[in-house]
Design a protein around this motif. Structure first.
Motif: not given
Length: 453
Positions: A427-431, A417-422, A124-133, A190-191
């Motif tokens: 995690a997808a939004y952060f990536v 403080f929390d586990f939002n990357w789990q 997803l990180f690679v896809v996003s980097a290329n979609f925002f070309a 998320m927000i």
């Protein structure tokens, strides 16, 4: 007719030309990518198996499409260095699956599952980097997700007053649900990523009818921050404040002198949040500040400091390579000092959990990714600063960039403080935001754009 209006009219007339089939396909692919991202938080943050499968299928499918387009010569794929660091952690997880004493994971099933999920995030990180070309696509993403964040926050506020424990007004949940998440901390995770983006875009200087768009960003920012206050996540409050203040500070750095309208729009954001909190009731927020530091429903009788202390014991047992990627809930049982009534599944600190699961090797790779991220962000700001001096004004992409950086800062703070990357959707939004913050899209033509006052 103003020059800006003529510029937009020419762009619309140019868009009437028959596009190339590949261009139409890429446009449809990008729209599908946005809709897929919008859907991810709806099924409880994609935590259930079937929803996570859709997330993985989307990430792998988009990567496959990019690979086919590259093979056909229709696209040049950019492979960021940050993705290579992620592949390094995946390589460590594969080593952990080998039957080597002191290195082998304590549970092969959970490590295999976590490895697949991490691979999906790298894709997803690679896809996003290329979609925002291009800047046009990056700005479109920002506009869509500021609007989506505002609507999602508005629904969460409505859900909050419908009654605790309800989802979509008909499904009852245990714990402390908020919005479409089973836990208020996960909603905040998320927000807090999207609210700084709205704040940053509200700081733009616009002229004429275009200035109306800025007030929509103000409204979206107020609604998102108000929902963040109502969700009563103290970690979310800290992270949201960090992201918002970062966005304001970076916007002030971009703008050499504040225009009265821009300053006024940003001033309305905290004012709107305070008025909203006062109108909806401030007592629950005060009670939350005075309440003891409980945890979400799965471990609400185990304090964070106890979990962190036991996790450090777990780290000392296998300091080099850890217990195995994704195995925290299994490995923790050996060091659990509670009565065992409440099962602890996460460390409630993503950095500490990474250290426990992957040891010093994996933790070093994680810190290397953070170093790469902030170095790329710094390079981006330096480059934009040079363009700013050359043109004497900032483009809309500049505010998108600083907004995504600020959202990532909020996510990095909340990870303490929390586990939002789990949580898969968080995690997808952060990536995606991290990819946008570290990408250098091709600039749009700027000749006809009016300068700032």
């Amino acid at each position: 007719m103003p020059s800006s209006a003529l510029h937009h009219l020419r762009q619309r007339l140019d868009s009437l030309d028959e596009p190339h089939p590949a261009s139409r396909f890429n446009a449809a692919l990008f729209v599908g990518f946005l809709l897929w991202l919008v859907w991810l938080p709806m099924p409880f943050g994609s935590v259930e198996g079937w929803a996570r499968l859709i997330l993985h299928a989307g990430a792998f499918g988009l990567t496959l499409v990019l690979g086919i387009q590259t093979w056909l010569g229709q696209r040049e794929v950019n492979l960021p260095a940050g993705a290579m660091i992620g592949l390094g952690i995946i390589g460590l997880a594969l080593v952990q699956r080998l039957p080597v004493p002191g290195v082998q994971t304590v549970d092969d099933f959970y490590t295999r599952q976590a490895t697949v999920h991490l691979l999906a995030m790298v894709c997803l990180f690679v896809v996003s980097a290329n979609f925002f070309a291009s800047e046009k696509q990056a700005v479109l993403f920002a506009r869509v997700f500021v609007a989506w964040g505002g609507l999602f926050a508005l629904y969460a506020i409505m859900q909050h007053f419908i009654g605790q424990g309800s989802y979509a007004a008909f499904r009852k949940l245990l714990g402390t649900p908020f919005g479409t998440f089973v836990n208020r901390n996960h909603y905040a995770g998320m927000i807090e990523l999207l609210a700084p983006l709205a704040v940053a875009m509200a700081a733009q200087r616009r002229r004429g009818t275009e200035d109306d768009v800025r007030w929509l960003y103000v409204v979206a920012a107020v609604v998102m921050l108000l929902s963040l206050a109502l969700c009563a996540s103290r970690g979310g409050w800290i992270a949201g404040a960090a992201g918002t203040l970062t966005a304001v500070a970076l916007a002030a750095r971009v703008q050499r002198r504040w225009r009265r309208a821009a300053l006024g729009s940003l001033s309305l954001i905290p004012l709107g949040v305070l008025v909203g909190v006062w109108w909806m009731g401030i007592d629950p927020l005060v009670s939350r500040l005075q309440a003891p530091g409980e945890l979400p429903a799965t471990a609400d009788q185990v304090a964070r400091n106890v979990i962190w202390k036991n996790t450090l014991t777990l780290v000392r047992e296998r300091p080099l390579t850890g217990s195995g990627l994704g195995t925290f809930q299994i490995a923790y049982t050996r060091v659990d000092t509670s009565n065992g009534v409440n099962r602890v599944e996460q460390a409630h600190n993503d950095y500490l959990q990474l250290l426990a699961e992957t040891g010093l090797v994996g933790f070093a790779l994680g810190m290397a990714w953070l170093g790469w991220f902030f170095r790329r962000v710094r390079q981006g700001f330096r480059r934009r600063s040079g363009e700013r001096r050359a043109t004497e004004w900032a483009t809309e992409w500049t505010y998108v960039h600083l907004g995504t950086v600020s959202g990532c800062v909020a996510g990095l703070v909340h990870a303490c403080f929390d586990f939002n990357w789990q949580i898969p959707s968080n995690a997808a939004y952060f990536v995606v935001l991290a990819a946008l913050a570290t990408t250098t899209p091709a600039p749009e033509p700027l000749a006809d754009t009016p300068p700032e006052d």
